[in-house]
Design an enzyme around this catalytic site. Structure first.
Site, PDB file in Angstrom:
ATOM      1  N   ASP A  80      -5.662  -5.977   1.893  1.00 25.11           N
ATOM      2  CA  ASP A  80      -6.116  -5.306   3.861  1.00 25.11           C
ATOM      3  C   ASP A  80      -6.193  -4.712   4.515  1.00 25.11           C
ATOM      4  OD1 ASP A  80      -3.466  -3.586   2.737  1.00 25.11           O
ATOM      5  OD2 ASP A  80      -3.255  -3.251   4.730  1.00 25.11           O
ATOM      6  N   GLU A 141      -0.883  -2.759   2.115  1.00 29.15           N
ATOM      7  CA  GLU A 141      -0.956  -1.116   2.524  1.00 29.15           C
ATOM      8  C   GLU A 141      -1.345  -0.064   3.643  1.00 29.15           C
ATOM      9  OE1 GLU A 141      -2.909   2.680   2.467  1.00 29.15           O
ATOM     10  OE2 GLU A 141      -3.950   1.512   3.589  1.00 29.15           O
TER      11      GLU A 141
HETATM   12 ZN    ZN Z   1      -6.955   2.456   2.693  1.00 31.82          ZN
HETATM   13 CA    CA Z   2      -6.992   2.317   5.378  1.00 30.07          CA
END
Ligand code: ZN
Ligand code: CA
Length: 377
Positions: A80, A141
């Site tokens: 992501d 993340e």
């Molecule tokens: Zn990162």
């Molecule tokens: Ca980042």
């Protein structure tokens, strides 16, 4: 041995697939096809059922080709991006890759992912000796390490590993990070007509202002920070505001300092609420715990030896930022973060050089070589 054109092509292909958090499916499908074509054992977990979103973490394994005790390691990066990259145009100036300025590039974290994959390709092409190598490519993340927390790393037979997800220099490593706590605060005042009956109201905005004005924020100590990052409230200009919502955070490499700072912030909210006759609701979450990995552990030794073998510094760093390594360490798998070439991340000036992409792939290869050597000690 590293094929620069192949690596840069893969990097660009990965960046050009739009993949904001929870919408990584197309990127994961591309990654899956790439790794399957390389002949790796590839599978997805069921992270999406836990965290929402349309994609799972992608896991791949290259089985050991040597006998004896070689540690099983992983390289990890996240799919992501911090914001969408729809319409991304990649530009190159003097060997450095940028977007055209209208979007981020997404080098965070494709500048980790592409070199890790290139390293595996070089290993396969040259039949280099290696232990079990896993690739753990996570989702979500940027919204709180959600993919990594959902990933059942403890079910994989892995000894330690590397998250390729911080800034330069390549050949430096993050071995110490902060504990990060979050406060979600709701102040309940009392609504009243601002013109007719202001004395019947309790202004939640005034309570917030009073509390925040008394708070120590910003850099609290050398390795401690605090921030009030979001505030919203009120309903109309002629109404005494009945509700304000606030998000705040504190971080420190010392968990006790996080506790102290959080206590201080909570106290100021409560004192201000009392002063004005409001009430306050506070939710306190440990966003993630910090970690500290000792210099003489295999995960650090293999990395530092690899960096030095390539003439890189091998510097060990501390950061107050989080990464998937926080989640993996919390689950008991020793993990450090490798500096990559990504610069100015989370901005439209984000960039990475060809040279750093190549050096990251070389570093991964050398780490693998060091694990084989360490197995022979
Ligand atoms: Zn990162
Ligand atoms: Ca980042």
């Amino acid at each position: 041995m590293v094929n620069e054109e192949r690596l840069v092509t893969l990097f660009k292909e990965l960046c050009l697939i739009n993949a904001p958090a929870l919408v990584e499916a197309e990127s994961v499908a591309f990654g899956r096809k790439t790794l399957e074509t390389m002949g790796l054992e590839v599978w997805e977990d069921n992270a999406s059922s836990e965290i929402g979103g349309n994609a799972n973490n992608l896991i791949a394994k290259l089985a050991s080709n040597v006998s004896g005790q070689v540690p099983s390691i992983f390289f990890s990066a996240h799919f992501d991006t911090v914001e969408p990259t729809e319409g991304l145009v990649i530009q190159e100036r003097d060997g450095v890759l940028y977007s055209d300025g209208n979007t981020i590039l997404g080098a965070d974290d494709k500048a980790g992912m592409a070199p890790a994959i290139e390293a595996i390709r070089v290993i396969q092409e040259n039949d280099l000796p290696h232990g079990d190598i896993f690739l753990l490519f996570s989702v979500a993340e940027e919204i709180g390490l959600k993919g990594a927390f959902a990933l059942k790393i403890e079910e994989l037979d892995v000894d330690f590993g590397y998250v390729l997800d911080t800034g330069p220099p390549v050949g430096s490593f993050v071995v110490r990070t902060a504990t990060h706590d979050v406060l979600e605060v709701t102040i309940h005042g009392k609504p009243a007509h601002a013109g007719k009956d202001p004395e019947k109201g309790v202004s939640a905005i005034q309570v917030a202002a009073e509390a925040i004005s008394k708070m120590k924020l910003g850099r609290i100590g050398p390795e401690t920070t605090a921030n009030v990052g979001l505030i919203s409230g009120g309903s109309a200009n002629n109404v005494v505001p009945a509700e304000v919502k606030i998000m705040a955070e504190a971080r420190s490499t010392d968990p006790a300092e996080v506790d102290d700072q959080i206590e201080h912030m909570v106290m100021e909210f409560e004192a201000a609420a009392r002063k004005f006759g409001a009430t306050v609701e506070i939710r306190h979450d440990r966003h993630y715990g910090g970690y500290q990995i000792a210099d003489d552990t295999p995960v650090v030794r293999c990395a530092v030896n690899a960096a030095k073998a390539l003439g890189m510094s091998g510097e060990l760093r501390t950061t107050l930022g989080g990464s998937d390594a926080n989640a993996f360490n919390q689950k008991g798998t020793p993990t450090i973060v490798m500096g990559t070439g990504m610069e100015q991340i989370h901005t439209h000036d984000e960039h990475v050089s060809r040279k750093d992409l190549v050096n990251m792939a070389r570093l991964c290869l050398e780490v693998v070589a060091q694990t084989v050597l360490s197995g022979r000690d």
